[in-house]
Design an enzyme around this catalytic site. Structure first.
Site, PDB file in Angstrom:
ATOM      1  N   ASP A  10      41.068  35.817  34.036  1.00 34.87           N
ATOM      2  CA  ASP A  10      40.421  35.409  32.773  1.00 34.87           C
ATOM      3  C   ASP A  10      39.133  36.229  32.569  1.00 34.87           C
ATOM      4  O   ASP A  10      38.031  35.696  32.532  1.00 34.87           O
ATOM      5  CB  ASP A  10      40.114  33.902  32.765  1.00 34.87           C
ATOM      6  CG  ASP A  10      39.141  33.472  33.865  1.00 34.87           C
ATOM      7  OD1 ASP A  10      38.470  32.432  33.674  1.00 34.87           O
ATOM      8  OD2 ASP A  10      39.037  34.175  34.895  1.00 34.87           O
ATOM      9  N   ASP A  15      36.295  38.955  37.221  1.00 30.72           N
ATOM     10  CA  ASP A  15      37.727  39.280  37.101  1.00 30.72           C
ATOM     11  C   ASP A  15      37.906  40.771  36.854  1.00 30.72           C
ATOM     12  O   ASP A  15      38.773  41.421  37.442  1.00 30.72           O
ATOM     13  CB  ASP A  15      38.358  38.542  35.920  1.00 30.72           C
ATOM     14  CG  ASP A  15      38.213  37.045  35.989  1.00 30.72           C
ATOM     15  OD1 ASP A  15      37.110  36.547  35.694  1.00 30.72           O
ATOM     16  OD2 ASP A  15      39.193  36.370  36.359  1.00 30.72           O
ATOM     17  N   ASN A  39      37.233  31.649  31.278  1.00 28.65           N
ATOM     18  CA  ASN A  39      35.865  32.124  31.011  1.00 28.65           C
ATOM     19  C   ASN A  39      35.595  32.199  29.505  1.00 28.65           C
ATOM     20  O   ASN A  39      34.475  31.994  29.046  1.00 28.65           O
ATOM     21  CB  ASN A  39      35.662  33.504  31.629  1.00 28.65           C
ATOM     22  CG  ASN A  39      35.426  33.413  33.113  1.00 28.65           C
ATOM     23  OD1 ASN A  39      34.795  32.470  33.595  1.00 28.65           O
ATOM     24  ND2 ASN A  39      35.961  34.366  33.858  1.00 28.65           N
ATOM     25  N   THR A 123      42.807  34.536  39.551  1.00 30.84           N
ATOM     26  CA  THR A 123      41.343  34.475  39.615  1.00 30.84           C
ATOM     27  C   THR A 123      40.772  33.661  38.443  1.00 30.84           C
ATOM     28  O   THR A 123      39.602  33.805  38.084  1.00 30.84           O
ATOM     29  CB  THR A 123      40.723  35.886  39.599  1.00 30.84           C
ATOM     30  OG1 THR A 123      41.062  36.520  38.355  1.00 30.84           O
ATOM     31  CG2 THR A 123      41.212  36.721  40.765  1.00 30.84           C
ATOM     32  N   PHE A 164      34.848  25.851  38.769  1.00 31.82           N
ATOM     33  CA  PHE A 164      35.300  26.034  37.382  1.00 31.82           C
ATOM     34  C   PHE A 164      36.820  26.236  37.267  1.00 31.82           C
ATOM     35  O   PHE A 164      37.473  25.571  36.459  1.00 31.82           O
ATOM     36  CB  PHE A 164      34.563  27.238  36.782  1.00 31.82           C
ATOM     37  CG  PHE A 164      34.910  27.521  35.346  1.00 31.82           C
ATOM     38  CD1 PHE A 164      35.774  28.552  35.017  1.00 31.82           C
ATOM     39  CD2 PHE A 164      34.383  26.743  34.316  1.00 31.82           C
ATOM     40  CE1 PHE A 164      36.109  28.817  33.693  1.00 31.82           C
ATOM     41  CE2 PHE A 164      34.703  26.998  32.988  1.00 31.82           C
ATOM     42  CZ  PHE A 164      35.576  28.040  32.668  1.00 31.82           C
ATOM     43  N   ASN A 165      37.406  27.164  38.016  1.00 31.08           N
ATOM     44  CA  ASN A 165      38.824  27.490  37.830  1.00 31.08           C
ATOM     45  C   ASN A 165      39.724  26.271  38.029  1.00 31.08           C
ATOM     46  O   ASN A 165      40.695  26.072  37.301  1.00 31.08           O
ATOM     47  CB  ASN A 165      39.259  28.596  38.807  1.00 31.08           C
ATOM     48  CG  ASN A 165      38.712  29.949  38.426  1.00 31.08           C
ATOM     49  OD1 ASN A 165      38.292  30.156  37.286  1.00 31.08           O
ATOM     50  ND2 ASN A 165      38.678  30.865  39.373  1.00 31.08           N
ATOM     51  N   HIS A 237      32.815  36.311  42.925  1.00 36.55           N
ATOM     52  CA  HIS A 237      33.897  35.382  43.218  1.00 36.55           C
ATOM     53  C   HIS A 237      35.277  36.064  43.295  1.00 36.55           C
ATOM     54  O   HIS A 237      35.906  36.102  44.340  1.00 36.55           O
ATOM     55  CB  HIS A 237      33.975  34.295  42.139  1.00 36.55           C
ATOM     56  CG  HIS A 237      32.704  33.544  41.906  1.00 36.55           C
ATOM     57  ND1 HIS A 237      32.198  32.612  42.790  1.00 36.55           N
ATOM     58  CD2 HIS A 237      31.841  33.581  40.870  1.00 36.55           C
ATOM     59  CE1 HIS A 237      31.078  32.092  42.303  1.00 36.55           C
ATOM     60  NE2 HIS A 237      30.829  32.666  41.138  1.00 36.55           N
ATOM     61  N   ASP A 238      35.750  36.575  42.174  1.00 32.35           N
ATOM     62  CA  ASP A 238      37.152  37.004  42.077  1.00 32.35           C
ATOM     63  C   ASP A 238      37.533  38.165  42.976  1.00 32.35           C
ATOM     64  O   ASP A 238      38.635  38.170  43.555  1.00 32.35           O
ATOM     65  CB  ASP A 238      37.479  37.327  40.615  1.00 32.35           C
ATOM     66  CG  ASP A 238      37.378  36.090  39.744  1.00 32.35           C
ATOM     67  OD1 ASP A 238      37.153  36.234  38.538  1.00 32.35           O
ATOM     68  OD2 ASP A 238      37.515  34.973  40.280  1.00 32.35           O
TER      69      ASP A 238
END
Ligand code: RIB
Ligand code: CA
Length: 308
Positions: A10, A15, A39, A123, A164-165, A237-238
């Site tokens: 996203d 990402d 996102n 992700t 969040f994800n 993160h991703d």
């Protein structure tokens, strides 16, 4: 042997960097990119993915997913990624076009056509992955592993309990975590240690070349939100979910039972990790807890160098 993967994302700053890391590393072979809302809206995350891939001269099948989670309204994160979902660098309109099939159909087509088992690297929210598993149960045996960015053993970043994800689509996450497919969970426990400091950003910018400079501009913007949150560096993160597939030795994991909270008033979207094995249930997830940050940054720098 290169590992065949599908990245479901996203974009989103991190990402975008995860995509560029994956396409630059010779150990993995990205067969398809599928897009999920999170996102930003589906329209914006798709456009962002196409822009980044076009900017880096990457040709790959891309397909969009649904506009919203399985059963809930969409939540988005403009605070983090801006109104476009990829604020910061000015990217030209994309030349790469999306396929005319859906994300779920592209995942199924790619998995069917692959001689080897395919690794999925989500992700974003798990909406597309869950729908793929519901619509094509007969293909589950051709999935090697799911290396995802999401969740946390301890804490959350969108609520005190949820990352969040997972929070965007808890029902989808519940389906994925109950699927029986081997899962590597790159949650906040590790991604909050995968910090990119200003000197790392400058190291990438100093590589020169349009892609490295663009990534530095993405990180400049991404660091604004995290600086306001009190982070010394930006948690990337991703790219952690991609980096684990490339070289698992840079991370440490524990095999634990993980369940998804789909009902809690204060805990909706939590990945409930049985850290002390009190339930004695099946340990369905390899939860990542630590990372060799230096080796992670080196991997990113080497990847961005490939685009020069
Ligand atoms: O919580 C971090 C996750 O949410 C990352 O995947 C980021 O891109 C957003 O999707
Ligand atoms: Ca993401």
């Amino acid at each position: 042997m290169r590992i065949p993967v599908i990245i479901d994302c996203d974009p989103g700053h991190d990402d975008a960097i995860a995509l560029l890391l994956a396409f630059a590393n010779k150990k993995i072979d990205v067969k398809a990119v599928t897009i999920v809302a999170g996102n930003q809206t589906q329209e914006k995350t798709l456009n962002n993915a196409l822009k980044v891939l076009s900017f880096a001269d990457i040709e790959v099948p891309v397909a969009k997913g649904d506009d919203k989670p399985l059963m809930r309204d969409l939540i988005i994160a403009p605070e983090v990624h801006g109104d476009s979902g990829l604020d910061g660098p000015e990217l030209p309109e994309p030349t790469l076009k999306a396929c005319d099939i859906s994300a779920v159909e592209l995942i199924a087509k790619t998995v069917k056509e692959s001689e080897e088992k395919v690794t999925l690297i989500p992700t974003g929210a798990l909406t597309n992955i869950a729908k793929f598993l519901l619509c094509y149960p007969e293909l589950k045996g051709k999935i090697e592993r799911i290396s995802l960015m999401g969740g946390a053993c301890f804490g959350g970043n969108w609520t005190p309990a949820a990352e969040f994800n997972i929070l965007v689509d808890p029902e989808a996450a519940d389906i994925v975590f109950k699927s029986g497919i081997p899962i590597t969970m790159c949650g906040l426990d590790v991604t909050h240690k995968a910090l990119i400091y200003q000197e790392d950003v400058d190291r990438i910018r100093d590589l020169g070349g349009k892609v490295a400079v663009m990534v530095a501009e993405l990180l400049d913007f991404f660091s604004k939100f995290h600086g306001q949150m009190g982070f010394e560096g930006s948690p990337l993160h991703d790219p952690c979910a991609v980096a684990w597939v490339i070289d698992p030795s840079i991370m440490t994991t524990k095999k634990l039972h993980v369940a998804i909270e789909t009902k809690g008033e204060h805990t909706l979207g939590a990945t409930v990790v049985d850290y002390y094995d009190v339930l004695k249930k099946e340990k369905n997830v390899d939860v990542v807890f630590d990372i060799d940050r230096e080796r992670f940054v080196d991997m990113l720098v080497e990847a961005m160098q490939q685009y020069n």
